[in-house]
Design a protein around this motif. Structure first.
Motif, PDB file in Angstrom:
ATOM      1  N   ASP A  68       0.821  -1.202   0.000  1.00 59.62           N
ATOM      2  CA  ASP A  68       0.000   0.000   0.000  1.00 59.62           C
ATOM      3  C   ASP A  68       0.861   1.260   0.000  1.00 59.62           C
ATOM      4  O   ASP A  68       0.525   2.269  -0.628  1.00 59.62           O
ATOM      5  N   MET A  69       1.992   1.218   0.718  1.00 58.15           N
ATOM      6  CA  MET A  69       2.881   2.378   0.721  1.00 58.15           C
ATOM      7  C   MET A  69       3.489   2.611  -0.655  1.00 58.15           C
ATOM      8  O   MET A  69       3.656   3.749  -1.099  1.00 58.15           O
ATOM      9  N   TYR A  70       3.830   1.529  -1.336  1.00 58.13           N
ATOM     10  CA  TYR A  70       4.371   1.631  -2.698  1.00 58.13           C
ATOM     11  C   TYR A  70       3.372   2.348  -3.608  1.00 58.13           C
ATOM     12  O   TYR A  70       3.724   3.274  -4.345  1.00 58.13           O
ATOM     13  N   ILE A  71       2.107   1.950  -3.531  1.00 51.64           N
ATOM     14  CA  ILE A  71       1.061   2.574  -4.345  1.00 51.64           C
ATOM     15  C   ILE A  71       0.908   4.045  -3.976  1.00 51.64           C
ATOM     16  O   ILE A  71       0.830   4.921  -4.842  1.00 51.64           O
ATOM     17  N   GLN A  72       0.869   4.319  -2.671  1.00 55.08           N
ATOM     18  CA  GLN A  72       0.695   5.688  -2.198  1.00 55.08           C
ATOM     19  C   GLN A  72       1.849   6.574  -2.650  1.00 55.08           C
ATOM     20  O   GLN A  72       1.637   7.703  -3.119  1.00 55.08           O
ATOM     21  N   SER A  73       3.075   6.074  -2.506  1.00 57.20           N
ATOM     22  CA  SER A  73       4.244   6.858  -2.888  1.00 57.20           C
ATOM     23  C   SER A  73       4.257   7.143  -4.389  1.00 57.20           C
ATOM     24  O   SER A  73       4.569   8.262  -4.820  1.00 57.20           O
ATOM     25  N   TYR A  74       3.898   6.147  -5.180  1.00 51.39           N
ATOM     26  CA  TYR A  74       3.877   6.321  -6.632  1.00 51.39           C
ATOM     27  C   TYR A  74       2.851   7.383  -7.021  1.00 51.39           C
ATOM     28  O   TYR A  74       3.115   8.273  -7.849  1.00 51.39           O
ATOM     29  N   HIS A  75       1.678   7.299  -6.403  1.00 53.05           N
ATOM     30  CA  HIS A  75       0.609   8.265  -6.679  1.00 53.05           C
ATOM     31  C   HIS A  75       1.033   9.679  -6.281  1.00 53.05           C
ATOM     32  O   HIS A  75       0.860  10.638  -7.053  1.00 53.05           O
ATOM     33  N   GLU A  76       1.575   9.821  -5.079  1.00 51.27           N
ATOM     34  CA  GLU A  76       1.958  11.140  -4.594  1.00 51.27           C
ATOM     35  C   GLU A  76       3.081  11.748  -5.438  1.00 51.27           C
ATOM     36  O   GLU A  76       3.116  12.968  -5.647  1.00 51.27           O
ATOM     37  N   SER A  77       3.987  10.927  -5.929  1.00 50.32           N
ATOM     38  CA  SER A  77       5.045  11.449  -6.797  1.00 50.32           C
ATOM     39  C   SER A  77       4.471  12.002  -8.095  1.00 50.32           C
ATOM     40  O   SER A  77       4.898  13.055  -8.584  1.00 50.32           O
ATOM     41  N   ALA A  78       3.517  11.290  -8.665  1.00 50.60           N
ATOM     42  CA  ALA A  78       2.885  11.777  -9.892  1.00 50.60           C
ATOM     43  C   ALA A  78       2.161  13.101  -9.642  1.00 50.60           C
ATOM     44  O   ALA A  78       2.276  14.056 -10.431  1.00 50.60           O
ATOM     45  N   GLU A  79       1.411  13.160  -8.544  1.00 47.00           N
ATOM     46  CA  GLU A  79       0.674  14.372  -8.199  1.00 47.00           C
ATOM     47  C   GLU A  79       1.624  15.545  -7.960  1.00 47.00           C
ATOM     48  O   GLU A  79       1.419  16.663  -8.468  1.00 47.00           O
TER      49      GLU A  79
END
Length: 360
Positions: free
Chosen positions: A273-284
């Motif tokens: 879940d952290m991997y997904i969150q980090s990837y999303h936040e980097s894109a944003e």
């Protein structure tokens, strides 16, 4: 298709309830664990992972497993997590394996390696390629267990006060950069150091350091580095930074088997879940940087610098392998797996991206 009558459904539901109730009656003891984290209170993404894990473990155990978390500003030792968990002061820790390289050099290979595997490749190595067994071999000597604790994905190469145009610009460069990458830069004349997360902005602002790498847009934007360093370089050093859950082996052994499995599943889920969150936040946040902070100059290191970094990395890897048979075992495993898995990455993800780029 099997169709259940209403009566059958009621009977099955009742049986399930009785089984669950019976198990709860068999062991309704509440097990309480204490965790120390390297991060400060409410630190985003990194701090979310252990809290999500603790909440999942409590819910899945029906309240039988409760984990309390002390942040760095409470226990006052962000880089002391290894020692505190080993000593039993805390049952668990959340940190990063490469922070312990000064104590146990072979721990650093389980976070990420320069020019190494991407996050999917590294997860495959951990769970299918023997990585977990090697990590157990290293940490087991210290009565510890280590599990993947959340991935940042590919990290950026850092924030710099001055542009890097040649190898000479690395000479004497004071940079916050941990892990094996720090050793690589030191070999090229830089002066790497490690600084707790809460002190990074001040160190860069006061020019105690000339540059730093932290994570990527997911966390860098809110840290404010773009206000004090105009050059933002793409990465080479941490292609798949994996945090860790540390567990004292005695604390683990005191848990009944079902709670061990619940904890194992909660850690693995929270890490993903952290991997997904980090990837999303980097894109944003990359979109915010590019639209709202046009003065930030995103750069890639020159070819001669990248070649020198790769050469220094290979020489250091050879030295580590020659000096320590366990290091050699880990590095050989990573190299062999990378060779195998990268072939698939090249003809799947890389080929796909290249193809659609050409077709635009």
């Amino acid at each position: 298709m099997i169709r259940l009558t209403h009566l059958k459904k009621v009977v099955i539901a009742a049986a399930c309830s009785m089984a669950i109730f019976g198990n709860a009656q068999a062991d309704d003891k509440v097990y309480r664990l204490k965790m120390a984290e390297t991060w400060q209170t409410n630190f985003p993404i990194f701090g979310d992972a252990p809290r999500n894990m603790a909440a999942m473990a409590e819910k899945m155990s029906n309240g039988r497993l409760k984990i309390t978390i002390d942040s760095a500003n409470k226990h006052k030792s962000p880089f002391g997590v290894f020692d505190m968990v080993r000593a039993g002061q805390y049952d668990m820790g959340h940190s990063a394996s490469y922070y312990w390289k000064g104590k146990v050099p072979n721990t650093l290979y389980f976070t990420t390696m320069p020019f190494g595997m991407t996050a999917p490749e590294q997860y495959a190595w951990f769970y299918q390629g023997g990585g977990m067994q090697l990590m157990e071999k290293v940490y087991g000597e210290f009565n510890l267990m280590s599990f993947p604790g959340g991935n940042t994905s590919n990290q950026m190469g850092g924030w710099f006060q001055k542009e890097i145009n040649s190898l000479d610009d690395l000479k004497g460069l004071k940079m916050r950069i941990p892990g094996f990458a720090g050793e690589v830069l030191a070999k090229l004349g830089a002066s790497p150091t490690n600084i707790p997360p809460g002190e990074l902005y001040t160190a860069l602002e006061r020019r105690t350091i000339d540059a730093l790498e932290w994570v990527g847009p997911s966390l860098d934007l809110r840290m404010g580095f773009h206000k004090i360093a105009p050059y933002y370089y793409t990465g080479w050093h941490e292609p798949a930074t994996e945090l860790q859950f540390l567990i004292n082996k005695r604390s683990w052994d005191r848990l009944p088997a079902d709670l061990q499995e619940i904890l194992r599943v909660a850690m693995r889920t929270a890490a993903y879940d952290m991997y997904i969150q980090s990837y999303h936040e980097s894109a944003e946040n990359l979109a915010v940087i590019e639209t709202e902070y046009p003065n930030v100059k995103i750069r890639t290191f020159p070819d001669d610098v990248m070649s020198a970094l790769r050469k220094a990395n290979e020489e250091l890897l050879a030295e580590k392998a020659a000096a320590d048979p366990v290091a050699k075992e880990i590095l050989d495993s990573q190299a062999a797996y990378l060779k195998k898995v990268r072939r698939w990455t090249d003809i799947s993800d890389k080929a796909y991206l290249n193809s659609i780029s050409v077709s635009k």
